[in-house]
Design an enzyme around this catalytic site. Structure first.
Site, PDB file in Angstrom:
ATOM      1  NE  ARG A   7      -4.843   8.671   6.807  1.00  7.67           N
ATOM      2  CZ  ARG A   7      -5.949   8.082   6.374  1.00  7.67           C
ATOM      3  NH1 ARG A   7      -5.881   6.979   5.626  1.00  7.67           N
ATOM      4  NH2 ARG A   7      -7.134   8.553   6.689  1.00  7.67           N
ATOM      5  CG  ASP A  36      -5.164   5.333   9.602  1.00  2.00           C
ATOM      6  OD1 ASP A  36      -4.933   6.352   8.928  1.00  2.00           O
ATOM      7  OD2 ASP A  36      -5.470   4.236   9.099  1.00  2.00           O
ATOM      8  CG  ASP A  71      -9.280   9.034   4.348  1.00  2.25           C
ATOM      9  OD1 ASP A  71      -8.506   8.495   3.539  1.00  2.25           O
ATOM     10  OD2 ASP A  71     -10.116   8.398   5.026  1.00  2.25           O
ATOM     11  CG  HIS A  97      -0.408  -1.462   5.804  1.00  2.00           C
ATOM     12  ND1 HIS A  97      -1.127  -2.433   6.451  1.00  2.00           N
ATOM     13  CD2 HIS A  97      -1.206  -0.348   5.805  1.00  2.00           C
ATOM     14  CE1 HIS A  97      -2.295  -1.943   6.846  1.00  2.00           C
ATOM     15  NE2 HIS A  97      -2.364  -0.677   6.457  1.00  2.00           N
ATOM     16  CG  ASP A 108      -4.925   4.523   2.657  1.00  2.00           C
ATOM     17  OD1 ASP A 108      -4.155   4.017   3.498  1.00  2.00           O
ATOM     18  OD2 ASP A 108      -6.081   4.893   2.939  1.00  2.00           O
ATOM     19  CG  ASP A 123      -5.884  -1.532   9.955  1.00  2.00           C
ATOM     20  OD1 ASP A 123      -6.640  -0.678  10.445  1.00  2.00           O
ATOM     21  OD2 ASP A 123      -5.287  -1.365   8.881  1.00  2.00           O
TER      22      ASP A 123
END
Length: 917
Positions: free
Chosen positions: A565, A505, A244, A639, A581, A391
């Site tokens: 993801r 996610d 991440d 997004h 992201d 979300d």
């Protein structure tokens, strides 16, 4: 465990906020110098001295088995070389101990249909120096005994060599320490405040793999870098370790959210690929060189080629654990490699039509009123939309499978309202489960022992994520996956319907309190496997279970949509992927294209990048240009982060909204083409978004091109990714090809560069000569379901000889599995010059098994490049009686426009149109 769980929510908030204000903090993530096994493997420069033990060699109809022995250390390894169907070769190297200290993880779930199918060896020969295998596909594998090396020949040309630098290194599990000999980080390793204990020592594996006769290599996503892999040399190797990473950097080999350890190479007359099947942390060195700089020079010279001009790509893979398991796909064309690779790891199932439309997301839409307002504003401004997303804030205190009752008091009513407009909802469901004894899912998982264990294999592993202290489902456990799938049942996931789909996610997994923001490597999964052994497959197991749950929820009648993801080889069988992201700047827009192309090459076809960038606020030009690029990428979603300004398309100046509306409408115009490409992917493995070389390998100029791409084989897109441009340059590939600019119909010969004027509405788009593309015109607002039975137009682009073009159209109901029992239509459309005075257009069924209930209607046919002068046009339908057709011919643009007579419309029956000149 207590120490790991001790970080408080304040630290979490500080972590999140600091990440928003600055670029990625490199100090949170390892480089090779921080990794003990990477340093040991990479520093290995001298021969490890492995030899084939002659007495161990055994041959059978499909394989060679032998034992390798290290000359100095005496370590023994099992070697297996297996010939497989369709020009595929498997090479497997494992510990030769009869009773190993512990088994190494075997990632069999990557395979699409159990163990891959073997093929009988045509012939094998052996002498004192080597073993030679000849395959039925015309390939040759030569195994040299001293030192151990393998050379692979495709159609009598050497294309790959394994261990040619003699760098095979295999660290064995051990019980006793030898600190001076073992080296740094062999038994324990510190990074930041975390200590990684290795009770059996380090177990890394590595080997060198040379790809001979190739200048470029592609693949090994995910990295925010160019499509063509670059020399790592004295720099960092590419890293494959799912992480991440907030505000990731562009132009970097840093690890990101997912991993596919697959490489494909291309030359003008050859393409090969290979899969390094290992889900543990992996580093990859790449060197672009020539054959004369290695022993292969003498082999090339015998083929009457100057080895100093014969390109070679040297790679070196090393993984923290597992075995060496390599699948070579010997092509020999790029399409062949794709078929061979996706036969092994699977293909993306036909997606529901809505998933190919436009998706609108934000962290977060605040409440039901907000969701309804966004939906209604899209309709008010006549901007097409298929999906709205929620979300993490839609949940009750970040407890997944729940709703915040204050913000969403009637979620089912909200969902049904969206459904009445032809739209879907996607909810987020992450793998971390809030540690809360009042949370029924937590209680159930605890009772069934479905959580990952701490390093002692007794207490549950506890980490910090969005809800605070959390536990993580052990998706490696088949029983846990089955239980997870059942959670999506309509009687368990309260207030949902079959129109709710799922977003997985944070499934790297993300652990805010863990080393590198992920799970500690010595955490333990079912079967006693450490997390380090399975890390890159954690997200794969989660989204696979989610997909099965959605299928089961709808009694296997409706096709699910899942976005993930984190991913690994085989993820394409159950999920779409996005690039995580990203940031609202021109560099991230530019790098989105090669990132998506890399994923497509690696076998994952339904891919996209957040339009506009997740972090920060794009200016209006950047946002508009991003929509134009996203409209021609497979997954199309806007997004944004919660701290950014609202940016729904209707909120901007009139001109900006018009440009964005135009881009989204173009996407919907091309949905028949996209849908056909995704259907054909299920048959061929070819991704809809393709690098130029996938279709034009002979055009070596375009091998490293990543600013433009092909949608299918026949539509070239070169989005504008720089500010303030008034003209754009692009390259049209192919020898003796012709391309047509989509808007002007102007013909351009290839190969060569083209300069095109650029205004705010410009999306450089070219149709390949010799192709036929179906589109829908007259798109306004609504959703894809509103256009389901609307007529289509056929755009025929005549080839450079002026005598041929063809294309395909696939249609079904767009949502169910009824197509598997024949409720579909698959048609071939052909334009052909019969003789000097007659050109025909025919529409014929490709697959007689398909019988669609509703008709396919065409209301217009456009012929580009028609350098003949048609005088009459007639259509022949079922009764073979010609009916006259009205048409227009523009001599200046060589354009024929044929409109269907009112009430006719070119229905599903096979037809022929004759154009007499």
């Amino acid at each position: 465990s207590a120490m790991r769980a001790g970080l408080c929510l304040a630290a979490l908030a500080l972590f999140g906020l600091s990440s928003l204000s600055e670029a990625v903090d490199r100090g949170k993530f390892k480089s090779c110098t921080h990794s003990g096994f990477c340093k040991r493997q990479r520093s290995q420069k001298e021969s490890t001295g492995y030899e084939v033990m002659p007495e161990s060699i055994s041959l059978n109809d499909t394989a060679v088995n032998a034992v390798l022995r290290s000359k100095d250390a005496g370590n023994k390894l099992k070697l297996s070389v297996v010939t497989m169907e369709d020009s595929t070769v498997r090479i497997h190297i494992d510990d030769a101990a009869e009773s190993p200290i512990k088994p190494r993880f075997n990632p069999v779930d990557v395979f699409d249909e159990g163990q891959p199918k073997q093929q009988l060896i045509k012939k094998h020969e052996q002498d004192e120096n080597s073993i030679t295998l000849l395959t039925k596909d015309g390939h040759k594998i030569v195994i040299f005994k001293v030192p151990f090396r393998m050379d692979i020949y495709s159609k009598n040309r050497i294309v790959a060599s394994l261990n040619s630098k003699e760098l095979l290194k295999f660290e064995h599990y051990r019980r006793g320490r030898k600190p001076k000999k073992d080296g740094e980080g062999f038994w324990e390793e510190d990074f930041g405040e975390s200590r990684d204990l290795k009770p059996w020592g380090s177990s890394s594996v590595g080997i060198d793999i040379a790809l001979i006769g190739f200048k470029y290599a592609f693949g090994i996503p995910e990295h925010a870098d160019g499509l063509s892999l670059r020399n790592t040399g004295d720099y960092e190797p590419y890293r494959l370790y799912n992480l991440d990473v907030f505000e990731y950097e562009t132009g970097s080999p840093m690890a990101l959210y997912g991993s596919v350890p697959f490489i494909q190479t291309v030359a003008k007359d050859r393409s090969i690929g290979f899969l390094w099947l290992n889900p543990s942390e992996t580093w990859v060195d790449v060197e672009m060189t020539t054959a004369d700089k290695g022993f292969h020079g003498s082999l090339i010279a015998t083929e009457d080629q100057d080895s100093s001009k014969f390109h070679q790509v040297n790679t070196r893979f090393f993984s923290e654990s597992g075995t060496i398991d390599i699948f070579f796909f010997l092509g020999q064309r790029p399409h062949d490699v794709v078929r061979q690779h996706t036969t092994l790891t699977g293909r993306y199932p036909l997606p529901p039509m809505f998933s190919l439309g436009y998706h609108q997301c934000r962290w977060n839409y605040k409440n039901e009123k907000d969701v309804r307002k966004v939906n209604d504003k899209f309709d008010e401004h006549e901007i097409p939309l298929d999906v709205l997303w929620l979300d993490i804030e839609h949940t009750d205190e970040k407890k997944y499978f729940t709703w915040d009752n204050a913000a969403f008091p009637d979620p089912k009513g909200m969902i049904e309202y969206l459904s009445s407009k032809g739209r879907k909802l996607v909810n987020i469901v992450d793998p971390h489960i809030k540690k809360d004894k009042k949370y029924d899912i937590y209680v159930e998982a605890q009772r069934n022992k479905y959580f990952v264990k701490d390093s002692d294999n007794k207490a549950d592993y506890v980490g910090n994520c969005w809800p605070g202290d959390s536990k993580y489902i052990d998706f490696v456990n088949p029983k846990a996956r089955e239980w997870w799938a059942d959670l999506f049942a309509l009687d368990k996931y309260q207030d949902t319907t079959n129109d709710v789909h799922i977003w997985n996610d944070m499934n790297e997994p993300s652990v805010f309190s863990g080393p590198e923001v992920t799970m500690h490597k010595d955490a333990v999964h079912v079967g006693g496997f450490e997390h380090r052994e399975v890390h890159n497959m954690y997200g794969f197991y989660q989204h696979s279970a989610t997909f099965e749950g959605l299928k089961k929820r709808a009694e296997n009648k409706l096709r699910p949509f899942v976005l993930t993801r984190s991913f690994f080889s085989g993820s394409q069988r159950s999920a779409a992927v996005w690039t995580g992201d990203n940031t609202a700047d021109w560099q991230h827009l530019k790098y989105a294209s090669p990132m998506l192309l890399s994923l497509s090459v690696a076998g994952i076809p339904h891919v996209g990048a957040d339009v506009g960038g997740f972090f920060k606020n794009p200016d209006q030009e950047l946002l508009a240009r991003w929509y134009q690029a996203g409209a021609f990428q497979p997954f199309f979603r806007g997004h944004a982060h919660m701290e950014t300004k609202r940016r729904e398309p209707y909120l901007f100046e009139k001109n900006t909204t018009e440009v964005i509306r135009d881009a989204i409408r173009k996407r919907y115009s091309f949905l028949p083409y996209w849908y056909t490409l995704f259907y054909e992917h299920t048959k061929t493995g070819l991704a809809p978004m393709r690098p130029i070389w996938m279709e034009f390998p002979e055009d070596e100029t375009s091998h490293d091109e990543d600013r433009e791409w092909l949608v299918g084989a026949n539509l070239l897109v070169r989005p504008i990714t720089e500010p303030g441009l008034t003209q754009i340059s692009l390259y049209l590939p192919g020898r003796r090809e012709i391309w047509y600019e989509w808007e002007t119909h102007k013909a351009r010969p290839a190969p060569g560069a083209v300069q095109q004027p650029a205004d705010p509405f410009t999306i450089p788009l070219y149709q390949r000569g010799g192709s036929i593309i179906p589109i829908r015109e007259g798109i306004k607002g609504g959703s894809s379901v509103d256009y389901k039975e609307e007529p289509m137009a056929l755009y025929i682009a005549v080839n450079n000889k002026g005598d041929f073009a063809n294309g395909t159209i696939y249609l079904d109901d767009g949502e169910s599995y009824d197509y598997q029992s024949g409720n579909y239509a698959y048609w071939a459309v052909t334009f052909k010059k019969e003789h000097d005075y007659l050109h025909t257009i025919t529409n014929k069924i490709i697959d007689s098994a398909g019988k669609l209930d509703s008709p396919i209607i065409f209301n217009k046919i456009i012929i580009r490049g028609a350098k003949f002068y048609p005088r009459t046009a007639h259509i022949f339908l079922d009764d073979f009686t010609p009916d006259p057709l009205e048409f227009e011919y523009d001599r200046d643009t060589y354009l024929v426009t044929i409109n269907a007579p009112e009430g006719l419309g070119f229905f599903t029956s096979e037809f022929r149109i004759d154009l007499h000149s």
